[in-house]
Design a protein around this motif. Structure first.
Motif, PDB file in Angstrom:
ATOM      1  N   VAL A  31      47.346  39.947  30.653  1.00  0.00           N
ATOM      2  CA  VAL A  31      48.186  40.747  30.945  1.00  0.00           C
ATOM      3  C   VAL A  31      49.648  40.859  29.705  1.00  0.00           C
ATOM      4  O   VAL A  31      49.927  39.539  29.451  1.00  0.00           O
ATOM      5  CB  VAL A  31      48.734  39.764  32.590  1.00  0.00           C
ATOM      6  N   VAL A  36      43.010  51.114  33.965  1.00  0.00           N
ATOM      7  CA  VAL A  36      43.804  49.943  34.655  1.00  0.00           C
ATOM      8  C   VAL A  36      44.736  49.815  33.386  1.00  0.00           C
ATOM      9  O   VAL A  36      46.558  49.559  34.181  1.00  0.00           O
ATOM     10  CB  VAL A  36      42.919  48.716  34.814  1.00  0.00           C
ATOM     11  N   VAL A  92      40.953  43.282  37.982  1.00  0.00           N
ATOM     12  CA  VAL A  92      42.206  43.777  38.298  1.00  0.00           C
ATOM     13  C   VAL A  92      43.015  42.658  39.850  1.00  0.00           C
ATOM     14  O   VAL A  92      44.122  42.531  39.676  1.00  0.00           O
ATOM     15  CB  VAL A  92      40.790  44.834  39.533  1.00  0.00           C
ATOM     16  N   ILE A  93      41.481  41.112  39.595  1.00  0.00           N
ATOM     17  CA  ILE A  93      42.097  39.634  40.420  1.00  0.00           C
ATOM     18  C   ILE A  93      43.453  39.467  39.537  1.00  0.00           C
ATOM     19  O   ILE A  93      44.308  39.127  40.077  1.00  0.00           O
ATOM     20  CB  ILE A  93      41.080  39.064  39.931  1.00  0.00           C
ATOM     21  N   ARG A 145      45.563  40.977  37.341  1.00  0.00           N
ATOM     22  CA  ARG A 145      46.160  41.964  37.095  1.00  0.00           C
ATOM     23  C   ARG A 145      47.088  41.766  38.047  1.00  0.00           C
ATOM     24  O   ARG A 145      48.031  41.897  38.325  1.00  0.00           O
ATOM     25  CB  ARG A 145      46.045  43.066  36.555  1.00  0.00           C
ATOM     26  N   LEU A 146      46.743  42.106  39.390  1.00  0.00           N
ATOM     27  CA  LEU A 146      47.041  42.254  40.675  1.00  0.00           C
ATOM     28  C   LEU A 146      47.570  41.076  41.332  1.00  0.00           C
ATOM     29  O   LEU A 146      48.307  40.934  42.271  1.00  0.00           O
ATOM     30  CB  LEU A 146      46.291  42.662  41.947  1.00  0.00           C
ATOM     31  N   PHE A 147      47.024  39.742  41.675  1.00  0.00           N
ATOM     32  CA  PHE A 147      47.412  38.591  41.218  1.00  0.00           C
ATOM     33  C   PHE A 147      47.656  37.776  40.815  1.00  0.00           C
ATOM     34  O   PHE A 147      47.042  36.067  41.042  1.00  0.00           O
ATOM     35  CB  PHE A 147      46.607  37.873  42.275  1.00  0.00           C
ATOM     36  N   LYS A 148      48.145  37.574  39.819  1.00  0.00           N
ATOM     37  CA  LYS A 148      48.835  36.753  38.329  1.00  0.00           C
ATOM     38  C   LYS A 148      50.046  35.507  38.962  1.00  0.00           C
ATOM     39  O   LYS A 148      48.863  34.336  39.334  1.00  0.00           O
ATOM     40  CB  LYS A 148      49.613  37.287  37.939  1.00  0.00           C
ATOM     41  N   ARG A 149      50.277  35.836  39.928  1.00  0.00           N
ATOM     42  CA  ARG A 149      51.464  34.825  40.251  1.00  0.00           C
ATOM     43  C   ARG A 149      50.575  33.806  41.593  1.00  0.00           C
ATOM     44  O   ARG A 149      50.694  32.581  41.643  1.00  0.00           O
ATOM     45  CB  ARG A 149      52.608  35.980  41.380  1.00  0.00           C
ATOM     46  N   TYR A 150      49.629  34.330  41.993  1.00  0.00           N
ATOM     47  CA  TYR A 150      48.603  33.238  42.915  1.00  0.00           C
ATOM     48  C   TYR A 150      47.501  32.903  42.245  1.00  0.00           C
ATOM     49  O   TYR A 150      47.087  32.072  43.032  1.00  0.00           O
ATOM     50  CB  TYR A 150      47.853  34.083  44.307  1.00  0.00           C
ATOM     51  N   LYS A 197      48.961  54.286  33.276  1.00  0.00           N
ATOM     52  CA  LYS A 197      49.245  54.904  33.681  1.00  0.00           C
ATOM     53  C   LYS A 197      48.814  56.225  34.159  1.00  0.00           C
ATOM     54  O   LYS A 197      48.276  56.988  35.027  1.00  0.00           O
ATOM     55  CB  LYS A 197      50.565  54.993  34.513  1.00  0.00           C
TER      56      LYS A 197
END
Length: 537
Positions: A90, A176, A237-238, A240-245, A179
Motif C-alpha cells: 500500500v 484497485v 483488497v483485504i 488495502r481496506l483493512f491495513k490498520r486491523y 480511481k
C-alpha cells in the motif's frame, strides 16, 4: 523479513518437488518438446496466451533433470510470492510502498495464493503457463501502477494476447490502483470482444475466456484455476481496506492458521496417492531403475494393469519374473502387456515392455499413438526419442533422421540426437551398439500381423526366432499362466529347463505346476490365490 520469507518458501518448494514428487517433474517434461528455433517461438506467439505458453515450456524443459526442475519450480513460486507481495503493498503518505506493520502476517497472507498454486499443481494436466501468466499480469500491474489509465488502450489488449485471459487480473488490479478504473474495464471489455469475435473465431468461447493453454485437456477448467486469481484479488483488497486491523497479533495467528489449513489440504487432496505412485513407477521404468520399482512394490502396489506392467517388467529385467510373479498383484491377462488405450499415459509401460522384448514395431506404434493422444497437440521428447530409436533399429533411416533433426534443436535431447545421426546408414556401428544391436538381434525376423488376443503366441514366436531372448521366454510362459492356458504351460515347461538358464526350476513355475496337478487344492499357493480371484471376478 523479505529475504527470510522468500528463502523459506523457495527452500520448501525445492525440497517438496525434489524429495516428494520428482516424478511429477518428469511427467510434465515428457509431454512437450521445447525447440530453440524461431519457428517454434512464432508458432506459440501466434496463439492467444502464446508468450506465457512459450515461457512455461521453456521452464519445463529443465524438468528433465530432477534437481534442476525442482530449482525452477522454487524460483517460479518465489516469483509468484514476490508478485503478490508487490501488488498488495500500500502506498503511504511518504510515497513509499509497504506492507502492514507486522511484516510476518503480510508475508503469510501473501503466501496463500502460492499454497493454492501448489495445490493446483497436483493436477497433472495443469501447465506451467498458468502461474507464468499470473506472475506477468501482477508485475505488469505493479509497473503500470501510477501510469495514466489511457495507456491501457495498448497495454490491456496486448497483455491479453500475450498471456491469455489471466490479463483480467491486470485489469482488476488497475481498477484497485486507479480511481479511473472504469476506463480500464471499458477498454478491456472491448478488447476481449474483438478477440472473441474477430481474432479467435476458431476457438470455443469457453477456451477464449478460460485459457487455451493453461490446462492440457481442452474445454476443461479446474476450480482452482478460477479461484487463484480471485484469492489474489481478495488478498490485495483485504490489505488495502483493512491495513490498520492487520498489524495485530490476532491477524498473524489467523493468517498462520489459514496457511496451515491450506498446506494440509494441498498435500492431502491435491496429490492423489495412487495416481502419483503410478507416475512414479513409470518414471522409474523410464530411467531403468528396476530395483527401486520392486522395493516400492514390496511396500505398496496399486492394483491395476498399469502397475502390474511396471512391476513385471522390473522383475523380468532382474530375472525374477518366473520366481516371484505371483507374489505381486496381477491384474489378469493384461498384467504383462496392456492392450491399446487411446490416452497419453496408459500405454507407456507397454511401449517400454515391447522395446525391451524386441517387438520394435509394436513399441513404435504405441509410442506414436501416445504422442498423438496428447490433447494439447504437443510433441513428446520421450516418445520422439523412442520412435527415432525404433526407426534406427529397423533401418528406416529417412524416418529416423526426421525425428533426430527435431530432437537436435532441443536442449537435453540435442547432444543425444546429434550422436545418433552418426549411426544412420552405418550397419556395423549400429550392430555393435550395446542396446540397438541387441534389439536388432532380438526382433522378429519375418513380417507378421499383430493380434493382442494372441500375444502369448507372438511371444513364443519371438523366442523361437532368437533363443537367447530369455526375456521373451519368461513373458511367454507367464502370459500362459495368467490366461490359464494349462495345456500350453505343461507343453512348454521343458523350454524353461533347456533355455531359461536357471540352475533350478523357478519357484513361481513350481507352484503353478503343483497347483495345476492338484486341481487348485494347494494351501498357501500364490498361483492358486490368483486363479481363485480371477474366477470370482
Amino acid at each position: 523479513m523479505k529475504v527470510a520469507g522468500l528463502s523459506a518458501v523457495g527452500l520448501a518448494v525445492f525440497l517438496f518437488w525434489l524429495l516428494a514428487y520428482p516424478q511429477a517433474l518428469s511427467y510434465q517434461e515428457q509431454y512437450q518438446l521445447f525447440l530453440w528455433t524461431g519457428d517454434y517461438f512464432c508458432q506459440r506467439i501466434a496463439v492467444c496466451g502464446g508468450l506465457a505458453d512459450w515461457i512455461g515450456e521453456f521452464l519445463v524443459q529443465f524438468f528433465y533433470i530432477g534437481w534442476l526442475g525442482a530449482l525452477v519450480q522454487a524460483l517460479v513460486y518465489v516469483a509468484l510470492l514476490m508478485a503478490v507481495y508487490k501488488a498488495a503493498t500500500v502506498k503511504t503518505e511518504t510515497g513509499t510502498m509497504t506492507g502492514f506493520d507486522t511484516g510476518v502476517g503480510f508475508w503469510l497472507l501473501s503466501a496463500v495464493p502460492v499454497i493454492l498454486m501448489l495445490w493446483h499443481a497436483g493436477d497433472e494436466s495443469v501447465l506451467m503457463s498458468f502461474p507464468v501468466a499470473i506472475i506477468i499480469a501482477l508485475f505488469t500491474a505493479v509497473l503500470m501502477r501510477d501510469r495514466w489509465y489511457v495507456a491501457d488502450v495498448v497495454v490491456a489488449p496486448l497483455l491479453a494476447w500475450l498471456i491469455g485471459p489471466v490479463a483480467w487480473l491486470y485489469v482488476a488490479m488497475r481498477c484497485v490502483f486507479s480511481k479511473k478504473g472504469a476506463g480500464t474495464v471499458l477498454v478491456s471489455i472491448l478488447a476481449w470482444s474483438l478477440f472473441n469475435y474477430f481474432l479467435l473465431p476458431q476457438y470455443p468461447t469457453t477456451s477464449v475466456l478460460m485459457g487455451i493453454n493453461y490446462y492440457r485437456i481442452p474445454l476443461h477448467t479446474p476450480v482452482l484455476q478460477v479461484m487463484i486469481p480471485m484469492v489474489i484479488m481478495a488478498v490485495v483488497v483485504i490489505v488495502r481496506l483493512f491495513k490498520r486491523y492487520l498489524s495485530g497479533r490476532m491477524a498473524v495467528v489467523a493468517a498462520s492458521v489459514i496457511c496451515v489449513v491450506f498446506c494440509y489440504c494441498a498435500v492431502t487432496f491435491g496429490y492423489d496417492t495412487d495416481k502419483y505412485e503410478l507416475i512414479m513407477q513409470d518414471y522409474l521404468v523410464r530411467n531403468n531403475r528396476w530395483d527401486e520399482i520392486i522395493q516400492r512394490a514390496d511396500r505398496y502396489q496399486v492394483q491395476n494393469a498399469f502397475s502390474s506392467n511396471c512391476v513385471n517388467l522390473a522383475l523380468a529385467k532382474k530375472r525374477l519374473l518366473a520366481e516371484k510373479i505371483f507374489e505381486y498383484y496381477q491384474s489378469g491377462d493384461d498384467a504383462l502387456i496392456m492392450p491399446m488405450t487411446r490416452d497419453l499415459t496408459s500405454n507407456l509401460p507397454a511401449s517400454e515392455v515391447f522395446w525391451h522384448l524386441g517387438m520394435i514395431n509394436s513399441s513404435l506404434r504405441y509410442s506414436s499413438d501416445i504422442q498423438c493422444s496428447i490433447l494439447n497437440g504437443r510433441l513428446s521428447g520421450r516418445c520422439t526419442k523412442r520412435m527415432a530409436e525404433c526407426h534406427i533399429v529397423n533401418g528406416n533411416y529417412a524416418a529416423a533422421r526426421k525425428q533426430l533433426d527435431i530432437l537436435s534443436h532441443s536442449l537435453f535431447y540435442g547432444s543425444w540426437a546429434k550422436d545418433a545421426l552418426t549411426y544412420l546408414g552405418n550397419e556395423t556401428k549400429i550392430n555393435t551398439h550395446p542396446e540397438w544391436g541387441r534389439q536388432r538381434r532380438m526382433r522378429f525376423k519375418k513380417d507378421m500381423l499383430y493380434s493382442y488376443e494372441e500375444i502369448d503366441k507372438m511371444l513364443g514366436l519371438l523366442f523361437t526366432d532368437n533363443q537367447d531372448n530369455t526375456l521373451a521366454l519368461d513373458y511367454f510362459m507367464c502370459q500362459m499362466l495368467l490366461k490359464g492356458d494349462i495345456k500350453g504351460v505343461m507343453q512348454y515347461m521343458g523350454w524353461v529347463q533347456k533355455y531359461g538358464g536357471y540352475p533350478y526350476m523357478p519357484a513361481g513355475y513350481q507352484d503353478a505346476v503343483r497347483c495345476i496337478q492338484a486341481h487348485g487344492n494347494v494351501s498357501n499357493s500364490p498361483y492358486a490365490t490368483y486363479v481363485k480371484r480371477r474366477m470370482s471376478q
